[in-house]
Design a protein around this motif. Structure first.
Motif, short mmCIF file in Angstrom:
data_model
loop_
_atom_site.label_atom_id
_atom_site.label_comp_id
_atom_site.label_asym_id
_atom_site.label_seq_id
_atom_site.Cartn_x
_atom_site.Cartn_y
_atom_site.Cartn_z
N PRO A 32 0.82 -1.21 0.00
CA PRO A 32 0.00 0.00 0.00
C PRO A 32 0.86 1.26 0.00
O PRO A 32 1.95 1.29 0.58
CB PRO A 32 -0.79 -0.11 1.30
N ASP A 33 0.35 2.29 -0.65
CA ASP A 33 1.01 3.59 -0.58
C ASP A 33 0.91 4.15 0.83
O ASP A 33 1.79 4.88 1.28
CB ASP A 33 0.38 4.55 -1.58
N ASP A 34 -0.15 3.82 1.52
CA ASP A 34 -0.35 4.28 2.90
C ASP A 34 -1.02 3.15 3.67
O ASP A 34 -2.10 2.69 3.33
CB ASP A 34 -1.24 5.53 2.91
N VAL A 35 -0.33 2.67 4.72
CA VAL A 35 -0.88 1.56 5.50
C VAL A 35 -1.73 2.04 6.68
O VAL A 35 -2.35 1.23 7.37
CB VAL A 35 0.24 0.63 6.03
N THR A 36 -1.76 3.35 6.91
CA THR A 36 -2.46 3.88 8.08
C THR A 36 -3.92 3.42 8.18
O THR A 36 -4.39 3.09 9.28
CB THR A 36 -2.39 5.42 8.10
#
Length: 496
Positions: free
Chosen positions: A382-386
């Motif tokens: 993912p580009d962002d795992v948040t």
């Protein structure tokens, strides 16, 4: 177990789940070679992309002391903490907590040494620290990096000592408060607040000043016996718990004051009970910090510890309760090797029970396994795992936030209806893009690629007889088989 089942089984049990090409790679190299590769993770080439992602997280390079200095509560000019200081401290701590979760998820998804990542999860759960408890909110990630990760495949005694001495554990189970009883009811007075000269401040687990009273605190000693080591209440008595608490008096938080003090831990002789102790039938002479080392050696080498730890390890990798015979065999290796975790695992993975057909796809994935295995199957980090942190919270298992000292339930726990609903919502959000993980839809979400990665293939006709084995559990027989969300939420994917 058939050769093909062995391949998917060993991937499911020694990793968070297959990524594209894993099944073909294990088929080519052989199951035994794959197991040995995972048992020696330091020999695996490092993922440059993963290293770069971790490097971008500034707080994951900081130890407990530096984290406190940079992100801990900052008293006002009067030395106290007002409402604004409390709020500011929570905001700063939030940065550390978010990056700790991101680092944990990134490693679980992309680290070549997948077995080590599973063991980090296992041991953190075994030696659980709740990040919701005081300063543990900024130290939970450091606890994983400093106490758990380096020893996850080493000696159990080293792991035991590292967790016992870490500030996060001292805070969480209140051992920082554990001091020899004083006639006047007072303690030695001061604890941690890192500054350039040393740490001296009150009540490190609270944002507001508060006087603490001295005295024996058996919280950590009780958990150490009942959860971390012996496990069996019949193996120790109340007097052993009290003796162990006396052994650990003076284990505090503060600036280094000797060579044995490190990373926020220090031994305070003035707060220690210097008398001899009788623990589990053995006399530990009064001798300061050496008493703690002696007690940990006794516990690490105890037959009850060997059985307790080996049973939990076997249950974790078998996804169910092991036989008494297997536990006994592993416990013998544990004791003979002086707690060599890698030796125990090597024996477990070589035991016939590990590859028994009844163990195949017999487990139900935990929320963390569900989330990580889905992303691994798609094959694009993912580009962002948040957003995944919120997914785990909705599934009832937020990372680093289990309030029970015994950790989250093990493989024997089945999902609740609420948990299952959250898993379905996760699969739908993943496929639809409602979860903002990627800027562009990953190619691995194509049904054919996803099924190929998972080692299955769609049935071309709904009325054909069901295939045996893994394909029968995974490939739907009606139109939902063309929907990647149905695959990722289906019973075949949720079992491993």
């Amino acid at each position: 177990m058939s050769p093909e089942h062995k391949i998917t089984h060993v991937i499911d049990r020694l990793t968070y789940g297959p990524a594209p090409g894993d099944i073909e790679r294990v088929r080519a190299m052989g199951v035994a070679a794959f197991i040995e590769e995972q048992l020696e993770p330091d020999a695996l080439p490092e993922s440059r992309e993963l290293a770069a992602r971790l490097e971008s997280l500034g707080t994951v390079r900081l130890g407990a002391v530096d984290l406190f200095r940079e992100y801990g509560p900052t008293p006002d000019t009067g030395g106290g903490l007002g409402p604004s200081q409390v709020l500011a401290a929570r905001d700063r701590a939030g940065v550390v907590a978010r990056e700790a979760v991101q680092a944990r998820l990134l490693r679980a998804m992309a680290a070549p040494g997948q077995l080590r990542e599973l063991l980090v999860d296992f041991w953190y759960n075994h030696f659980n620290v709740d990040a919701g408890h005081g300063l543990a909110r900024i130290w939970a990630g450091a606890y994983e990096r400093e106490a758990i990760r380096p020893h996850a495949m080493g000696r159990f005694l080293d792991l035991l000592a590292a967790t016992a001495m870490h500030p996060a554990m001292l805070i969480y189970l209140e051992n920082w408060r554990n001091v020899a009883p004083r006639d006047d009811g007072g303690g030695d007075g001061e604890a941690i607040s890192p500054d350039s000269d040393g740490y001296e401040a009150k009540a490190p687990d609270r944002e507001a000043d508060a006087e603490r009273t001295g005295g024996l605190d058996e919280t950590y000693a009780g958990t150490l016996l009942a959860v971390h080591t012996l496990g069996d209440d019949a193996a120790f008595a109340a007097r052993d718990r009290t003796a162990l608490a006396r052994v650990f008096t003076g284990w505090r938080l503060g600036a280094p004051r000797s060579e044995t003090d490190k990373n926020g831990f220090f031994f305070d002789q003035a707060a220690h009970d210097p008398t001899d102790k009788v623990f589990l039938g053995k006399t530990i002479p009064g001798g300061g910090i050496a008493e703690g080392a002696a007690a940990l050696r006794i516990l690490a080498g105890h037959p009850a510890t060997a059985k307790h730890v080996c049973r939990k390890l076997a249950a974790f990798f078998l996804a169910g309760e092991p036989s008494r015979g297997l536990v006994g065999r592993l416990a013998e290796i544990f004791l003979r090797s002086e707690g060599d975790i890698r030796a125990v695992l090597r024996a477990l993975f070589a035991d016939p029970e590990f590859f028994d057909e009844s163990r195949y796809a017999a487990g139900v994935k935990t929320p963390l396994r569900t989330v990580v295995s889905a992303v691994r199957a798609i094959g694009t980090p993912p580009d962002d795992v948040t957003p995944l942190a919120g997914v785990l919270a909705r599934m009832g298992t937020p990372l680093f936030h289990c309030p029970d000292p015994a950790g989250y339930p093990g493989p024997g726990a089945f999902p609740t209806s609420r948990d299952m609903a959250a898993r379905v919502a996760f699969a739908v959000g993943l496929v639809s893009g409602e979860l903002p993980l990627w800027r562009e839809k990953p190619p691995g979400l194509a049904v054919e690629k996803l099924l190929s990665t998972l080692g299955t293939s769609p049935a071309p006709e709904a009325d054909k007889p069901a295939k045996k084995g893994r394909a029968a559990r995974t490939a739907p027989k009606t139109s939902p088989r063309r929907d990647p969300a149905a695959i990722l939420a289906g019973p075949g994917f949720l079992r491993y």
